[in-house]
Design an enzyme around this catalytic site. Structure first.
Site, PDB file in Angstrom:
ATOM      1  N   ASP A 181       0.862  -1.182   0.000  1.00  8.03           N
ATOM      2  CA  ASP A 181       0.000   0.000   0.000  1.00  8.03           C
ATOM      3  C   ASP A 181       0.897   1.231   0.000  1.00  8.03           C
ATOM      4  OD1 ASP A 181      -2.300   1.619   0.175  1.00  8.03           O
ATOM      5  OD2 ASP A 181      -2.217   1.645   2.362  1.00  8.03           O
ATOM      6  N   HIS A 182       0.414   2.301  -0.568  1.00  6.29           N
ATOM      7  CA  HIS A 182       1.109   3.578  -0.474  1.00  6.29           C
ATOM      8  C   HIS A 182       0.797   4.202   0.885  1.00  6.29           C
ATOM      9  CE1 HIS A 182       1.104   3.943  -5.130  1.00  6.29           C
ATOM     10  NE2 HIS A 182       2.266   3.496  -4.701  1.00  6.29           N
ATOM     11  N   TYR A 226      -5.233   4.633   0.303  1.00  6.51           N
ATOM     12  CA  TYR A 226      -6.324   3.838  -0.273  1.00  6.51           C
ATOM     13  C   TYR A 226      -5.878   3.062  -1.505  1.00  6.51           C
ATOM     14  CZ  TYR A 226      -8.453   7.691   2.351  1.00  6.51           C
ATOM     15  OH  TYR A 226      -8.744   8.644   3.310  1.00  6.51           O
ATOM     16  N   HIS A 227      -4.626   2.555  -1.491  1.00  4.77           N
ATOM     17  CA  HIS A 227      -4.077   1.871  -2.658  1.00  4.77           C
ATOM     18  C   HIS A 227      -3.571   0.461  -2.351  1.00  4.77           C
ATOM     19  CE1 HIS A 227      -2.950   6.124  -4.388  1.00  4.77           C
ATOM     20  NE2 HIS A 227      -4.258   5.891  -4.417  1.00  4.77           N
ATOM     21  N   PRO A 228      -4.341  -0.397  -1.684  1.00  5.49           N
ATOM     22  CA  PRO A 228      -3.847  -1.757  -1.453  1.00  5.49           C
ATOM     23  C   PRO A 228      -3.715  -2.527  -2.762  1.00  5.49           C
ATOM     24  CG  PRO A 228      -6.165  -1.605  -0.854  1.00  5.49           C
ATOM     25  CD  PRO A 228      -5.711  -0.209  -1.149  1.00  5.49           C
TER      26      PRO A 228
END
Length: 620
Positions: free
Chosen positions: A349-350, A548-550
């Site tokens: 994730d980011h 919100y980037h899994p």
């Protein structure tokens, strides 16, 4: 309750005749304008009430988000194929259509409301030491909740995928799939963008003194101003494009399913919760799904393929519930194992540092009248509510100055003067503890503020998704893995990024607005000198959360890759007629927001599936 009966005319009798008529016409126009928001006419009919046990389709697509909607669109182009889309959520709300209200969707019924497992290394400043991970449980998936930001990532990202053995996933191949998605609305942009696709792209310029000075500050530090994305040399500032159409969110359900809702072979079933994929044990073939619709549990068959596009949390959950995953983990939960695969591993994730909140002098931002902004939006879909503010103003930089590619991206959220409620709402959406929230709200009184969030683009830390139980209704366990990399590189890069922001604020273009970094209330960090390296490391462990980037939990890789779940054609290793197509297949997270890459994955998957069943090469 009759709302009209509660309205009081505070000045009766002052509007008569034509003036009264004009006033009523204005009110009617405003009332009618709200019909543009949350309209179900933009979407497909809900087919869920018509599905029966044993029904058959050629393809079943699980999930209607950034990738799933695109897959279903491509497959339903062939009118001989029956395509069913299963979505656990319902229609998007009117609130979701208003771009500026993106944070107000978190924690609602349109959100799966996931939380990470408590950790000693991260999320310490959030309630119960858990980070919130919003994911879209709604028609359109996370494209209904996200920031509507469209950026593809770097050439190096995709070339690296190919180097790992994923044939045809290099930049030269994937860029054509991006182009086919795009319906660029801006005039003066290069031909790298398409103009005939279904996803409308626009750009709203934030007309604020702060933004112009920020651009000058980055230039002062040696960063160029990018007019548009440059995947081959992306360092610099950029006002990115957005998935917004005439001031209204343009989610993937609208763009790729609603636009073709008249296709008689395309069926969308809402409030349809997939329990598991049905596997023929003799042939190891996916043959259908078990789905809960209302109070009924039905079995629906797929004659050709099942495409799992439920996202990086739900896709591995469904695979494991279906008997595809780590053998020992599944056996411990009494799940019959069909294929031992590393499902749920490789979670990336980011990370986003929300700890750097900065106040500025009032003249940094134009004063706005909230009532005027409401009128502009509801009447014309214009103004501040029609955009994401300065969230699409990015800077990509490299803290080590060792590459033409960035390792950090800035995301910015601005809070107007005297709008403490918005400050409280945004940070509470991340789940911050009350004392931290209160210190932020107190600090911004009388001054506008901006959270200058550093996003770690190339994390070394990895997490994992596991099952809590064999009950599909139990939410999976999310171990984020934040700051667990062996050598502490993620923490060090974040520290360098904070120093970059501090230097940025010291530049002449920024200094004129008197920037003041807010010291939030972090008692555990008070043992360290404020703004020392140790203080910032402590702050990061408390206030780094998700962008919100899994990604990565159903990793793509060739047959010889023991860490892979799917092959380069997105077929699940060892299981026939089952593919995964969403951000979970990324072998390594891209160096940008993941919405556009997920759509690209959906488009490429659709093409590959069509090529298999049509036995012909499709030219893009």
């Amino acid at each position: 309750m009759d709302i009209g009966s509660s309205l009081v005319d505070t000045c009766p009798g002052n509007l008569q005749g034509i003036s009264g008529y004009l006033f009523i016409s204005l009110i009617n126009s405003l009332v009618q304008s709200k019909c543009k928001l949350g309209s179900r006419e933009a979407y497909n009919e809900d087919y869920s009430s018509q599905i029966r046990d044993g029904d058959e389709f050629d393809f079943i697509v699980i999930g209607s988000g950034s990738a799933g909607s695109v897959v279903a669109n491509k497959l339903s182009e062939n009118d001989k194929w029956k395509v069913l889309v299963l979505e656990a959520g319902g229609y998007p709300s009117a609130v979701s259509d208003i771009p500026a209200l993106l944070f107000y969707l978190q924690g609602t019924d349109e959100d799966w409301q996931y939380k990470t497992e408590p950790s000693k290394t991260s999320c310490l400043g959030f309630k119960n030491e858990q980070c919130s991970w919003p994911r879209g449980k709604v028609f359109g998936g996370s494209s209904v909740l996200n920031g509507m930001l469209y950026i593809k990532g770097n050439k190096r990202d995709y070339d690296h995928w190919a180097e790992l053995g994923n044939t045809d996933w290099d930049w030269e191949n994937v860029k054509q799939h991006f182009k086919k998605l795009e319906n660029m609305q801006e005039e003066n942009v290069s031909d790298q963008y398409g103009r005939e696709g279904l996803m409308k792209l626009s750009r709203v310029h934030a007309d604020e003194p702060f933004v112009e000075s920020l651009r000058e500050a980055f230039t002062y530090l040696g960063y160029r101003n990018l007019q548009e994305e440059d995947p081959t040399n992306p360092l610099g500032t950029l006002e990115g494009f957005q998935c917004i159409d005439d001031g209204i969110r343009y989610n993937t359900a609208k763009a790729f399913l609603g636009k073709v809702k008249e296709r008689p072979n395309l069926f969308t079933s809402l409030h349809s919760f997939v329990n598991k994929i049905l596997i023929d044990p003799a042939t190891k073939t996916a043959i259908g799904v078990e789905v809960k619709i209302g109070e009924k549990i039905l079995k629906v068959k797929a004659n050709k393929e099942i495409i799992l596009s439920a996202g990086s949390i739900n896709s591995p959950q469904i695979l494991m519930l279906s008997g595809i995953g780590p053998k020992e983990h599944l056996e411990n939960l009494n799940i019959k194992v069909f294929k031992d695969l590393p499902v749920g591993y490789n979670l990336e994730d980011h990370m986003l540092n929300i700890g750097t909140l900065v106040t500025f002098a009032p003249e940094a931002f134009n004063l706005k009248n909230n009532q005027d902004e409401l009128y502009k939006y509801f009447m014309y879909q214009k103004g501040d509510l029609a955009s994401v503010g300065i969230l699409n103003f990015w800077n990509f930089f490299n803290t080590k100055n060792d590459s033409q590619y960035p390792n950090v991206q800035n995301h910015l959220v601005a809070f107007p003067l005297n709008d403490e409620n918005f400050v409280e709402y945004v940070f509470s959406s991340f789940g911050e503890k009350e004392h931290i929230l209160k210190s932020r709200v107190h600090a911004v009184k009388g001054r506008p503020s901006v959270v200058i969030s550093n996003t770690l683009l190339n994390p070394k830390s990895k997490g994992r998704i596991t099952l809590k139980s064999n009950d599909p209704q139990d939410k999976p366990l999310i171990n984020s893995g934040y700051f667990t990399d062996e050598n502490g590189e993620d923490l060090q890069t974040f520290l360098e990024a904070i120093r970059f922001v501090e230097n940025l604020l010291e530049t002449p273009p920024m200094k004129k607005f008197d920037p003041q970094i807010v010291k939030v209330d972090l008692p555990d960090c008070d043992q360290y000198e404020y703004r020392s390296d140790d203080y910032w490391r402590c702050s990061l462990r408390h206030l780094a959360s998700t962008t919100y980037h899994p990604t990565g939990t159903c990793k793509m890789g060739p047959a010889g890759d023991k860490t892979a779940v799917v092959d380069p054609e997105l077929r699940v290793h060892g299981i026939k007629n089952l593919r995964v197509a969403d951000a979970s297949i990324m072998p390594k997270i891209v160096s940008a927001n993941t919405h556009a890459p997920a759509m690209m994955i959906g488009h490429k998957a659709g093409i590959m599936i069509k090529e298999r069943w049509l036995n012909e090469k499709i030219e893009l």
